[in-house]
Scaffold this active site. Structure first.
Site, PDB file in Angstrom:
ATOM      1  CD  GLN A 113       0.967  71.413  -2.235  1.00 44.07           C
ATOM      2  OE1 GLN A 113       0.574  72.223  -1.399  1.00 44.07           O
ATOM      3  NE2 GLN A 113       0.346  70.263  -2.472  1.00 44.07           N
ATOM      4  CG  HIS A 179      -1.974  72.256   2.109  1.00 46.50           C
ATOM      5  ND1 HIS A 179      -3.028  71.710   2.788  1.00 46.50           N
ATOM      6  CD2 HIS A 179      -1.774  71.445   1.037  1.00 46.50           C
ATOM      7  CE1 HIS A 179      -3.452  70.616   2.161  1.00 46.50           C
ATOM      8  NE2 HIS A 179      -2.686  70.435   1.089  1.00 46.50           N
ATOM      9  CD  GLU A 275     -15.294  73.710   1.449  1.00 53.62           C
ATOM     10  OE1 GLU A 275     -15.211  74.660   2.246  1.00 53.62           O
ATOM     11  OE2 GLU A 275     -15.768  72.609   1.768  1.00 53.62           O
ATOM     12  CE1 TYR A 285     -17.598  80.725   4.000  1.00 50.60           C
ATOM     13  CE2 TYR A 285     -16.062  81.958   5.376  1.00 50.60           C
ATOM     14  CZ  TYR A 285     -17.186  81.919   4.563  1.00 50.60           C
ATOM     15  OH  TYR A 285     -17.899  83.060   4.327  1.00 50.60           O
ATOM     16  CE1 TYR A 296      -5.830  64.356  -1.395  1.00 55.98           C
ATOM     17  CE2 TYR A 296      -4.672  65.194   0.527  1.00 55.98           C
ATOM     18  CZ  TYR A 296      -5.316  65.411  -0.681  1.00 55.98           C
ATOM     19  OH  TYR A 296      -5.466  66.690  -1.151  1.00 55.98           O
TER      20      TYR A 296
HETATM   21 CA   LIG Z   1     -15.511  74.246   4.266  1.00 49.90          CA
END
Ligand SMILES: [Ca+2]
Length: 405
Positions: A113, A179, A275, A285, A296
């Site tokens: 990525q 990521h 989210e 968070y 996964y």
């Molecule tokens: Ca969260």
């Protein structure tokens, strides 16, 4: 717990536990959720009812032949900057032609990525001609991290970059192709938010709750790379002062709310945990302690719970996921019916998600471009009020949504 109601007239009911269960009977996604037995923390936190606006639009290709483009930024006068993940930053001219890649960018690690990611203009670009971009930075010893660089953009027949400087390097560096996030968003005060990822591997994931590292964090920096004095953790021992908010997984969508000026972000969850959050100063968070969905490979996520005191609930989540990449609050006049809508790219669902908001609540969802079958990487409102999207493939395109003639 989610309950499939037979009586469609009932959409919400209270379980014996007091938790609210919401029917998925009205939502836009017919697939069953992955997080069996999980309950939203409040009604409407997931699976909002379908709300079709039936706006007539057409998708017009702006330029083709892009290799995994990641971000588009609009220059004054109609030109655009486009990043391509393998490491190219190019200028799209008003004649529709792409420039040669600009020279001098620091090297990128384009595995997985990684690569060249977001690009934005300085809020004072008209006077300082400065641009910023994020990328996966290769480091000595086979490790890598997210980084941010800036440069002065010099336009012309052969556009070029001058005074290239690296202003931010996420730490610690790890060996992972995954990521990196990332999105760059300027606050109204001229500070720069860098929304990042957790690098996916366990070592990185567990960093999201560690205050001595910058993985799984949104950081806030000045444009010279220094730390704003009013960052939430400045002066706290053992805590990186760049941190603005923590407990994030992987953020590839972020934008400033057009009226509140707060930073909204949409982050990738695992299977069932994408989210939306409003990233507020110093808040946690939750990742990976709390999360919706499952791993996964199946099974519970690290913390095994969806809520905890002191950790923020997402204002909305998707289970199954959309794979969010790119977002824009629509404020233009070209599509009056879309004003106030939040658009999010569906990189996994190959569509464009439109959300109807009521303040900080998602009250309706609509899926557009469902026939396209293109992964969506970026979503931006152009200066002309059109919605610009980048698709993601080895032969991708920039296209725009305009009212249907
Ligand atoms: Ca969260």
């Amino acid at each position: 717990m989610r309950i499939q109601l037979i009586a469609a007239s009932l959409s919400v009911l209270t379980c014996a536990s007091g938790a609210i269960a919401v029917s998925s009977a009205q939502g836009v996604d017919p697939r069953p959720p992955n997080g069996a037995g999980q309950s939203p923390a409040f009604p409407g936190q997931t699976d909002a009812p379908e709300k079709k606006l039936n706006v007539a639009f057409e998708a017009v290709t702006v330029v083709e032949g892009l290799q995994n483009p990641w971000s588009v930024a609009f220059l004054p006068g109609g030109k655009m900057l486009i990043t391509e993940r393998p490491g190219r930053l190019r200028v799209l001219g008003t004649d529709g032609k792409l420039s040669e890649p600009l020279a001098g960018l620091p090297p990128v690690d384009a595995r997985g990525q990684g690569g060249l990611l977001d690009v934005v203009l300085d809020p004072n670009f008209a006077s300082n001609r400065t641009i910023y971009w994020s990328y996966a930075e290769p480091r000595e010893g086979g490790v890598n991290n997210t980084a941010v660089a800036k440069a002065t953009f010099v336009d012309g027949a052969a556009p070029k970059l001058e005074d290239i400087k690296v202003i931010y390097q996420q730490m610690p560096s790890l060996n992972s192709p995954l990521h990196f996030g990332s999105r760059l968003v300027f606050g109204r005060d001229g500070t720069l938010f860098v929304a990042q990822g957790d690098r996916s591997i366990t070592e990185g994931r567990m960093q999201s709750q560690r205050m001595d590292g910058l993985l799984g964090k949104i950081v806030r920096i000045n444009t010279d790379g220094s730390v704003p004095k009013d960052n939430p953790f400045v002066g706290k021992e053992g805590v990186r002062p760049e941190i603005w908010s923590l407990g994030h997984r992987n953020i590839q969508s972020a934008a400033l709310h057009p009226t509140t000026g707060e930073l909204w972000e949409v982050e990738h969850g695992t299977r069932g945990g994408d989210e939306i959050n409003i990233a507020r100063k110093g808040k946690d968070y939750g990742w990976p302690t709390i999360a919706y969905g499952i791993e996964y490979r199946g099974g519970a996520i690290t913390g095994g719970i969806t809520a905890k005191e002191g950790m923020e609930q997402p204002l909305y989540y998707w289970d199954p996921v959309i794979g969010p990449s790119g977002m824009a609050f629509y404020t233009g006049t070209l599509f009056p019916a879309w004003q106030g809508s939040l658009f999010v790219g569906g990189h996994a669902t190959n569509d464009l998600v439109r959300l109807t908001l009521d303040g900080e609540k998602v009250v309706g969802e609509e899926r557009l471009l469902t026939e396209n079958k293109e992964r969506i990487r970026d979503v931006r409102q152009g200066p002309d009020g059109a919605l610009y999207l980048l698709s993601d493939s080895a032969t991708a395109r920039l296209f725009k949504l305009v009212p249907k003639k």
